[in-house]
Design an enzyme around this catalytic site. Structure first.
Site, PDB file in Angstrom:
ATOM      1  N   PHE A  80       0.624  -1.176   0.195  1.00 40.21           N
ATOM      2  CA  PHE A  80      -0.402  -0.075   0.168  1.00 40.21           C
ATOM      3  C   PHE A  80       0.624   1.276  -0.184  1.00 40.21           C
ATOM      4  CE2 PHE A  80      -3.983  -1.925   1.049  1.00 40.21           C
ATOM      5  CZ  PHE A  80      -4.498  -2.838   1.800  1.00 40.21           C
ATOM      6  N   THR A 124      -3.823   1.825  -9.505  1.00 39.86           N
ATOM      7  CA  THR A 124      -4.759   3.209  -8.980  1.00 39.86           C
ATOM      8  C   THR A 124      -5.557   2.870 -10.614  1.00 39.86           C
ATOM      9  OG1 THR A 124      -5.040   5.337  -9.358  1.00 39.86           O
ATOM     10  CG2 THR A 124      -2.632   4.428  -9.706  1.00 39.86           C
ATOM     11  N   ASP A 125      -6.602   3.344 -10.378  1.00 40.39           N
ATOM     12  CA  ASP A 125      -7.274   3.889 -12.145  1.00 40.39           C
ATOM     13  C   ASP A 125      -6.653   4.499 -12.773  1.00 40.39           C
ATOM     14  OD1 ASP A 125      -8.425   5.525 -10.189  1.00 40.39           O
ATOM     15  OD2 ASP A 125     -10.382   5.764 -10.323  1.00 40.39           O
ATOM     16  N   GLU A 126      -5.984   5.384 -12.063  1.00 36.35           N
ATOM     17  CA  GLU A 126      -4.824   6.274 -12.663  1.00 36.35           C
ATOM     18  C   GLU A 126      -3.950   6.146 -13.600  1.00 36.35           C
ATOM     19  OE1 GLU A 126      -4.689   9.764 -10.451  1.00 36.35           O
ATOM     20  OE2 GLU A 126      -5.542   9.328  -9.101  1.00 36.35           O
ATOM     21  N   TYR A 147       2.527  11.010 -11.041  1.00 31.49           N
ATOM     22  CA  TYR A 147       2.135  10.169  -9.889  1.00 31.49           C
ATOM     23  C   TYR A 147       1.547   8.668 -10.571  1.00 31.49           C
ATOM     24  CZ  TYR A 147      -1.561   7.772  -7.450  1.00 31.49           C
ATOM     25  OH  TYR A 147      -2.013   6.569  -6.828  1.00 31.49           O
ATOM     26  N   LYS A 151       3.332   4.767 -10.650  1.00 34.70           N
ATOM     27  CA  LYS A 151       2.867   3.813 -10.265  1.00 34.70           C
ATOM     28  C   LYS A 151       2.696   2.753 -11.363  1.00 34.70           C
ATOM     29  CE  LYS A 151       0.044   3.157  -7.158  1.00 34.70           C
ATOM     30  NZ  LYS A 151       0.636   2.555  -5.733  1.00 34.70           N
TER      31      LYS A 151
END
Ligand code: TYD
Length: 336
Positions: A80, A124-126, A147, A151
């Site tokens: 996380f 993340t969906d990003e 960011y 990821k």
């Protein structure tokens, strides 16, 4: 899976996951590795002070020594830990690379050496970029910001460890998340705590951006479901389907607090700002994931939590170096 290593376990989603695991006795032991940089806060785990089932190791995931100490005796790693705020990563992209990419590499290496049963990467969906349609799990990763690019890099290394070394990896691509213990720099807790103090609410651009909102309790449940029942090597979209326009979320917060809309300030947009996120979540639904879709009720409950836990967020907001310095640097030049 008796002993879990939860990295970033003192942060928002991590601490809520640890709380769920220990309350429901889903594991015998949890080791938390957390750097306590700024968003990590041991107060988030206060409920388990003196509980032998929880062990805390202080360190960054990119620090091999700290990772070795924390990872040696565990069965699985759930990662996380991340630099998770887009705006901070715009000011300091390298910090995002260090944690979101390099840190993942160090953890994967430990998981391989210690022959862990599983490795779950909280993503993340990003990583997909922005969409007018829906993100599907096979879609190309087209991140638009430092960011999300970092990821995406972390996720790709997870994939490589599965393909190359046979590590039993899992990835969850979570949507925007809200709930108790979220650091007050993200949209919902920032707006709630500003509104309580009658400080202007900075809405980027026209405020018509759309996000898919999932409660942190659901996010934690979804991660656990994937950890136990997911197919190794696969990435799972993890969302609620509750898409909302930013401005409506902000207005909902003001209404819940009985504050006027005149507190809203349209400020300069975030560069590279993704317009809309929404995911198709068939795979995780097939595992039995059933998120709460009553966003307005959960938002109201969340607003109430911040009202009732004012000392928790006030201690954070009063910190000059960690909180106020960032707020000054980021928002000073974004006046509407
Ligand atoms: P955020 O909580 O930072 O999450 P993310 O960037 O991962 O989606 O922001 C959610 C949305 O709210 C995003 O569209 C940016 C917007 N936003 C504002 O309009 N004002 C703010 O002060 C912040 C922090 C976010």
């Amino acid at each position: 899976m008796d002993h879990l290593l939860v990295t970033g376990g003192a942060g928002f989603i991590g601490s809520n996951y640890v709380r769920m695991v220990l309350r429901k006795e889903l594991a015998k032991k949890v080791t938390v590795l957390d750097a306590l940089t700024y968003a990590g806060n041991l107060e988030n785990l206060k409920e388990f002070e003196g509980d032998d089932r929880l062990v805390f190791v202080h360190g960054k995931i990119q620090d091999r020594e700290a990772v070795d100490i924390a990872a040696k005796d565990v069965d699985v790693i759930l990662n996380f830990a991340a630099e998770s705020h887009n705006d901070r990563a715009i000011l300091d992209p390298d910090a995002a690379v260090q944690a979101n990419f390099n840190g993942v590499c160090v953890l994967l290496d430990a998981a391989r050496r210690y022959e862990h049963q599983r490795f779950l990467q909280v993503s993340t969906d990003e990583v997909y970029g922005s969409t007018d349609d829906m993100f599907r799990e096979g879609d190309a990763l087209e991140p638009n910001q430092p960011y999300s690019a970092a990821k995406a890099g972390g996720e790709l290394m997870v994939r490589a460890y599965h393909e190359t070394f046979g590590l039993q990896t899992l990835v969850t691509r979570g949507s925007n998340t809200y709930g108790q213990f979220q650091y007050p720099e993200k949209l919902i807790p920032l707006m709630v705590t500003n509104a309580i103090d009658d400080i202007p609410l900075p809405v980027y651009g026209d405020g018509q951006q759309v996000r898919e909102w999932m409660h942190v309790d659901d996010h934690a449940r979804g991660i656990d479901l994937v950890l136990r029942n997911g197919v190794p090597g696969k990435a799972y979209n993890l969302g609620s389907g509750c898409e909302r326009v930013n401005l409506d979320v902000v207005k909902g917060i003001l209404a819940a607090l009985g504050k006027p809309d005149t507190l809203i300030r349209n400020v300069q947009d975030r560069p590279g700002h993704d317009r809309r996120y929404l995911m198709e979540c068939k795979s995780i639904r097939a595992l039995g994931f059933d998120p709460d879709v009553n966003f307005e009720a959960r938002l109201e409950e969340t607003v109430k939590w911040y009202v009732e836990n004012e000392p928790w967020w006030r201690r954070i907001k009063e910190k000059k170096v960690e909180y106020q310095a960032f707020m000054d640097q980021w928002y000073a030049n974004r006046r509407g």
